[in-house]
Design a protein around this motif. Structure first.
Motif, mmCIF file in Angstrom:
data_model
loop_
_atom_site.group_PDB
_atom_site.id
_atom_site.type_symbol
_atom_site.label_atom_id
_atom_site.label_comp_id
_atom_site.label_asym_id
_atom_site.label_seq_id
_atom_site.Cartn_x
_atom_site.Cartn_y
_atom_site.Cartn_z
ATOM 1 N N LEU A 121 0.811 -1.228 0.000
ATOM 2 C CA LEU A 121 0.000 0.000 0.000
ATOM 3 C C LEU A 121 0.847 1.282 0.000
ATOM 4 C CD1 LEU A 121 -3.290 0.348 1.890
ATOM 5 C CD2 LEU A 121 -1.611 2.148 2.146
ATOM 6 N N PRO A 122 1.843 1.393 0.900
ATOM 7 C CA PRO A 122 2.575 2.671 0.911
ATOM 8 C C PRO A 122 3.680 2.787 -0.131
ATOM 9 C CG PRO A 122 3.317 1.280 2.712
ATOM 10 C CD PRO A 122 2.238 0.520 2.017
ATOM 11 N N HIS A 126 -0.811 2.504 -6.777
ATOM 12 C CA HIS A 126 -2.092 1.925 -6.400
ATOM 13 C C HIS A 126 -1.919 0.417 -6.335
ATOM 14 C CE1 HIS A 126 -6.296 2.061 -5.561
ATOM 15 N NE2 HIS A 126 -6.603 1.257 -6.541
ATOM 16 N N ASN A 127 -2.794 -0.236 -5.584
ATOM 17 C CA ASN A 127 -2.704 -1.692 -5.513
ATOM 18 C C ASN A 127 -4.094 -2.303 -5.499
ATOM 19 O OD1 ASN A 127 -3.352 -0.828 -2.952
ATOM 20 N ND2 ASN A 127 -1.802 -2.029 -1.902
ATOM 21 N N ILE A 146 -2.571 3.141 -14.827
ATOM 22 C CA ILE A 146 -2.080 3.884 -13.664
ATOM 23 C C ILE A 146 -0.554 3.903 -13.658
ATOM 24 C CG2 ILE A 146 -1.949 3.883 -11.132
ATOM 25 C CD1 ILE A 146 -4.819 2.672 -11.157
ATOM 26 N N ARG A 151 2.758 10.769 -13.517
ATOM 27 C CA ARG A 151 4.076 10.380 -13.038
ATOM 28 C C ARG A 151 4.078 8.862 -12.917
ATOM 29 N NH1 ARG A 151 6.549 12.645 -7.416
ATOM 30 N NH2 ARG A 151 8.486 11.482 -7.411
ATOM 31 N N ASP A 302 3.452 16.030 -11.515
ATOM 32 C CA ASP A 302 2.818 15.682 -10.244
ATOM 33 C C ASP A 302 2.577 16.958 -9.454
ATOM 34 O OD1 ASP A 302 2.098 14.834 -7.745
ATOM 35 O OD2 ASP A 302 3.806 13.485 -7.452
ATOM 36 N N ARG A 303 1.317 17.330 -9.330
ATOM 37 C CA ARG A 303 0.960 18.595 -8.684
ATOM 38 C C ARG A 303 1.482 18.660 -7.260
ATOM 39 N NH1 ARG A 303 -4.287 20.110 -6.345
ATOM 40 N NH2 ARG A 303 -4.380 22.371 -6.211
ATOM 41 N N ALA A 304 1.542 17.509 -6.592
ATOM 42 C CA ALA A 304 1.970 17.504 -5.190
ATOM 43 C C ALA A 304 3.450 17.864 -5.049
ATOM 44 C CB ALA A 304 1.686 16.151 -4.558
ATOM 45 N N ILE A 306 4.886 20.383 -6.587
ATOM 46 C CA ILE A 306 5.041 21.838 -6.671
ATOM 47 C C ILE A 306 4.886 22.403 -5.257
ATOM 48 C CG2 ILE A 306 4.200 23.971 -7.738
ATOM 49 C CD1 ILE A 306 4.929 22.078 -9.931
ATOM 50 N N GLY A 307 5.968 22.954 -4.737
ATOM 51 C CA GLY A 307 5.900 23.546 -3.406
ATOM 52 C C GLY A 307 6.084 22.561 -2.272
ATOM 53 N N LYS A 308 6.350 21.278 -2.571
ATOM 54 C CA LYS A 308 6.510 20.297 -1.491
ATOM 55 C C LYS A 308 7.721 20.647 -0.633
ATOM 56 C CE LYS A 308 8.434 16.192 -1.929
ATOM 57 N NZ LYS A 308 8.715 14.822 -2.401
ATOM 58 N N ARG A 311 8.877 26.501 -2.197
ATOM 59 C CA ARG A 311 7.731 27.141 -2.841
ATOM 60 C C ARG A 311 8.210 27.948 -4.046
ATOM 61 N NH1 ARG A 311 2.572 27.534 -2.123
ATOM 62 N NH2 ARG A 311 2.760 26.296 -0.225
ATOM 63 N N HIS B 32 -5.774 3.190 2.506
ATOM 64 C CA HIS B 32 -4.986 4.105 1.681
ATOM 65 C C HIS B 32 -4.954 5.491 2.305
ATOM 66 C CE1 HIS B 32 -3.627 2.142 -2.013
ATOM 67 N NE2 HIS B 32 -4.668 1.336 -1.876
ATOM 68 N N ARG B 39 2.202 7.780 7.095
ATOM 69 C CA ARG B 39 3.578 7.747 6.596
ATOM 70 C C ARG B 39 4.116 9.120 6.261
ATOM 71 N NH1 ARG B 39 0.716 5.351 2.512
ATOM 72 N NH2 ARG B 39 0.690 6.414 0.516
ATOM 73 N N GLN B 74 -0.332 20.502 0.998
ATOM 74 C CA GLN B 74 0.369 19.280 0.594
ATOM 75 C C GLN B 74 -0.467 18.041 0.937
ATOM 76 O OE1 GLN B 74 3.400 16.793 -0.828
ATOM 77 N NE2 GLN B 74 3.152 18.958 -1.132
ATOM 78 N N ARG B 77 -3.105 17.730 -1.705
ATOM 79 C CA ARG B 77 -2.568 17.275 -3.002
ATOM 80 C C ARG B 77 -2.201 15.807 -2.976
ATOM 81 N NH1 ARG B 77 1.103 22.335 -5.150
ATOM 82 N NH2 ARG B 77 -0.623 23.784 -5.360
ATOM 83 N N GLN B 78 -1.649 15.356 -1.854
ATOM 84 C CA GLN B 78 -1.307 13.938 -1.772
ATOM 85 C C GLN B 78 -2.588 13.093 -1.756
ATOM 86 O OE1 GLN B 78 1.577 12.637 -2.187
ATOM 87 N NE2 GLN B 78 3.000 14.320 -1.833
ATOM 88 N N LYS B 81 -3.965 12.510 -5.154
ATOM 89 C CA LYS B 81 -3.241 11.547 -5.988
ATOM 90 C C LYS B 81 -3.700 10.116 -5.761
ATOM 91 C CE LYS B 81 1.275 11.807 -6.031
ATOM 92 N NZ LYS B 81 2.656 12.132 -5.579
ATOM 93 N N HIS B 83 -5.697 6.892 -5.943
ATOM 94 C CA HIS B 83 -6.618 6.433 -6.985
ATOM 95 C C HIS B 83 -8.043 6.303 -6.459
ATOM 96 C CE1 HIS B 83 -7.689 4.467 -10.713
ATOM 97 N NE2 HIS B 83 -8.241 3.478 -10.031
#
Lengths: 566, 111
Positions: A121-122, A126-127, A146, A151, A302-304, A306-308, A311, B32, B39, B74, B77-78, B81, B83
């Motif tokens: 999962l982490p 996707h799984n 997927i 990305r 990957d939008r996430a 941007i700024g992670k 900034r 999920h 995490r 953040q 946004r995560q 992502k 699914h």
């Protein structure tokens, strides 16, 4: 037609265009192996599931298309995990298929039962845990879509044995379309206009390329942009090959093992344009002091991202190739002679320090350069993880995208050999060289048996210093030379080990008249081989920014040996 | 879920933001979402999940009480992502103590 879930899975994979799968059978996946018996899919039997995962990665990294690794339940699934996590961190499209105990036994601690869904999962995009044969019709195309869309990344499919055995009846017309990469929405013209104007206004722009440039097939566009804007280029480990090292604007890898000149250039930049890069700590050093004078523009799919970490002044979510193409269409050439000269000066003033070839031919930097001279431009190099990997990143001239395969994000020792086998399967006829270390190679040495069986043109070049070299280096530099658990007191005869696996094994004699000539001769002979190259044990990869320090605090020289060579 | 709260930043109820998620309703979706919070060391204070009426249980709506910290963007946004997550939005109309108001003590049996 009437068939079972396993055979349906086989049909769906064939329809995806999968022609090679790497894996190991076991009880919970045997129905699918039975279905493979009738298939045109070629199965590569590895000696450890991690090898299967990295063989699939090698194929995916060369082609850009999702590849498949296969394992049984329980230990088969757990052995795949490292390769899946590695694919996640380096954004490699991978579909990992595992058998699972029958659904009636799930949750009973059955033989070889492990919660593969929970474990993956982490570390996946996707799984899936497939609950009926009919679900495969949706799950398989979705998994590939997927893995390859946006990305890229790994997807895991866990298939209980009863699902594989279940009878299913369907018409050929019921079969789904194969899953394909789906494009993402293009960003607005206004954002591209703003990007163009930022670039036009900048006096000291730098392009910071990440692996996304290669994933997007945008390497040529990035290079064109660099020349149009007269912007020097720095590259992450994952983007090596996007711009050839001969390019006058190419400044090499930034960050922890970048040259002092490259990191200095970033200190002076007034615009940092990050493309498909994620501001990893190995690239930025101490983030607060990274590019202190620069406005940041960041393009990522990957939008996430941007700024992670940082900034940006301007962030664009989009496909790098699309953004660069539209940007180039509205960007006038802008000569920046002073800035280009500054970059050239910094590059010339801070070369890698190493003894000349005549004096010390087997210095790692000389070996890397020599490999660069003797291998064809389309040769594929894989590395393991450690000093040899950083020396290769610094000194080996990667000339084309997807010819330098390395475990960047996860930093997995043991990646190199199976990835090289996968690369060779995906690129028949091309020379593949796995540059490894004596620590890394033993982590997946069993795949020499797979290599012997396949008889592929893969050469392992082993940088052998009897140490976990990068650990030893950190202990020397940051732990007051307290060397703990970084030296091997017993080492195998690697050339003999290769021969025991049925592969040509060569040990280069450092005292011979022409050790590099011996290396070339060993590489020139056809077929798989392992070449053991002895390396001085006390050498450090330099420059090096201490972990957590700012990039301007780089260490340029350390031991007496380095100083003597400088 | 105290085990997934980052100890460096213990939020108070007044700094709670409510996020609304539409999610695919299947057994792994909750893992999920909570796994993402765990995490990435995001703070997750409260969860409410209800199957959506009208689509045969295919989707659920989830309300998350999330500490209103700088990384909230953040977090969103995560989540987007994932699914299984179909939509994410903030619910500024819900008060910070919304979840507390839903808790009812069990009726006393001792008398």
């Amino acid at each position: 037609m009437k068939t079972n879930g396993a055979n349906l899975l086989r049909i769906l994979l064939e329809r995806q265009g999968i022609d090679t799968i790497a894996g190991i059978p076991g009880g919970a996946i045997l129905p699918f192996y039975d279905a493979l018996h009738r298939s045109r899919i070629r199965h590569i039997l590895t000696r450890h599931e991690q090898g299967a995962g990295f063989i699939a990665q090698g194929m995916a990294r060369v082609t850009g298309r999702a590849a498949v690794a296969l394992a049984t339940s329980g230990p088969g699934a757990t052995n795949l995990i490292t390769a899946i996590a590695d694919a996640r961190l380096d954004s490699v499209p991978l579909v990992a298929i595992t058998g699972q105990v029958p659904q009636a036994l799930i949750g009973t601690d059955a033989f070889q039962e492990v919660d593969a869904y929970g474990l993956t999962l982490p570390i996946t995009k996707h799984n899936f845990l497939v609950r009926s044969a009919a679900e495969l019709m949706d799950v398989v195309p979705q998994a590939f879509a997927i893995a390859e869309s946006g990305r890229p990344g790994p997807v895991a499919i866990d298939v209980p044995k009863d699902v594989q055995n279940a009878t299913i009846e369907f018409e050929a017309s019921d079969l789904p379309e194969p899953g394909r990469r789906e494009g993402i929405a293009a960003c607005a013209d206004a954002a591209i206009d703003e990007l163009a104007s930022l670039l036009a206004r900048a006096e000291r722009p730098v392009l910071y390329l990440g692996g996304g440039v290669i994933a997007a097939g945008a390497a040529d566009l990035a290079r064109e942009l660099a020349h149009r804007a007269c912007a020097p280029v720095v590259s992450t480990l994952m983007a090596l090959g996007a711009v050839p090292p001969e390019d006058p604007l190419f400044m090499g890898m930034l960050g922890m093992h970048g040259t002092k000149g490259t990191n200095q250039l970033l200190e002076e930049a007034d615009l940092l344009f990050a493309i498909g890069a994620r501001f990893d700590d190995r690239a930025t050093g101490k983030v607060a002091e990274f590019c202190p004078r620069a406005t940041i523009a960041h393009v990522d799919i990957d939008r996430a991202e941007i700024g992670k970490i940082k900034r940006p002044f301007l962030g664009l979510v989009g496909d790098a190739a699309d953004v660069l193409r539209r940007l180039l269409a509205r960007l006038e050439p802008a000569p920046r002679p002073a800035w280009c000269a500054r970059a050239a000066h910094l590059r010339a003033a801070h070369p890698l320090r190493h003894p000349p070839c005549v004096e010390d031919p087997l210095h790692p930097v000389n070996v890397c350069r020599f490999l660069g001279e003797s291998l064809a431009p389309d040769a594929i190099v894989t590395t393991d993880v450690g000093q040899h990997q950083m020396w290769m990143a610094q000194a080996y001239p990667v000339r084309r995208p997807r010819t330098f395969l390395t475990s960047g994000g996860l930093g997995t020792m043991g990646f190199g050999l199976p990835a090289a086998i996968g690369a060779s399967l995906a690129a028949p006829g091309r020379r593949v060289v796995c540059v490894s270390g004596d620590g890394s190679i033993l982590m997946n040495i069993q795949e020499l048996a797979t290599l012997a069986e396949l008889d592929l043109p893969v050469a392992v070049v082993l940088f052998n210093n009897d140490h976990l070299g990068l650990v030893r280096q950190q202990q020397e530099l940051f732990y007051n030379r307290r060397f703990e658990a970084s030296r091997f007191h017993a080492a195998p005869d690697f050339a003999a080990l290769a021969r025991a696996f049925g592969i040509r094994g060569v040990r280069i004699d450092p005292l011979a008249g022409d050790p590099l000539g011996d290396l070339a001769a060993a590489l020139a002979a056809p077929g798989p081989c392992l070449i053991d190259v002895p390396i001085h044990e006390g050498l450090n990869v330099l420059p090096m920014v201490p972990p957590g320090a700012a990039n301007h605090q780089t260490i340029v020289e350390t031991s007496t040996r380095e100083v003597a060579h400088a | 879920m105290p085990e997934i709260r980052a100890s460096r930043d213990v939020p108070t109820a007044s700094r709670l933001t409510v996020l609304e998620l539409r999610v695919r309703n299947h057994p792994g979706a909750m893992s999920h979402i909570t796994g993402l919070f765990a995490r990435r060391a995001f703070n997750l204070e409260a969860i409410l999940c209800v199957p959506d009426p009208g689509d045969a249980g295919a989707t659920s709506t989830m309300l998350l009480g999330v500490a209103d910290e700088p990384r909230l963007e953040q977090v969103e946004r995560q989540l987007e992502k994932l699914h299984d997550v179909l939509a994410v939005r903030q619910r500024p109309d819900l008060p910070a103590d919304y979840f507390m108001g839903l808790l009812r003590p069990a009726p006393s049996v001792a008398g």
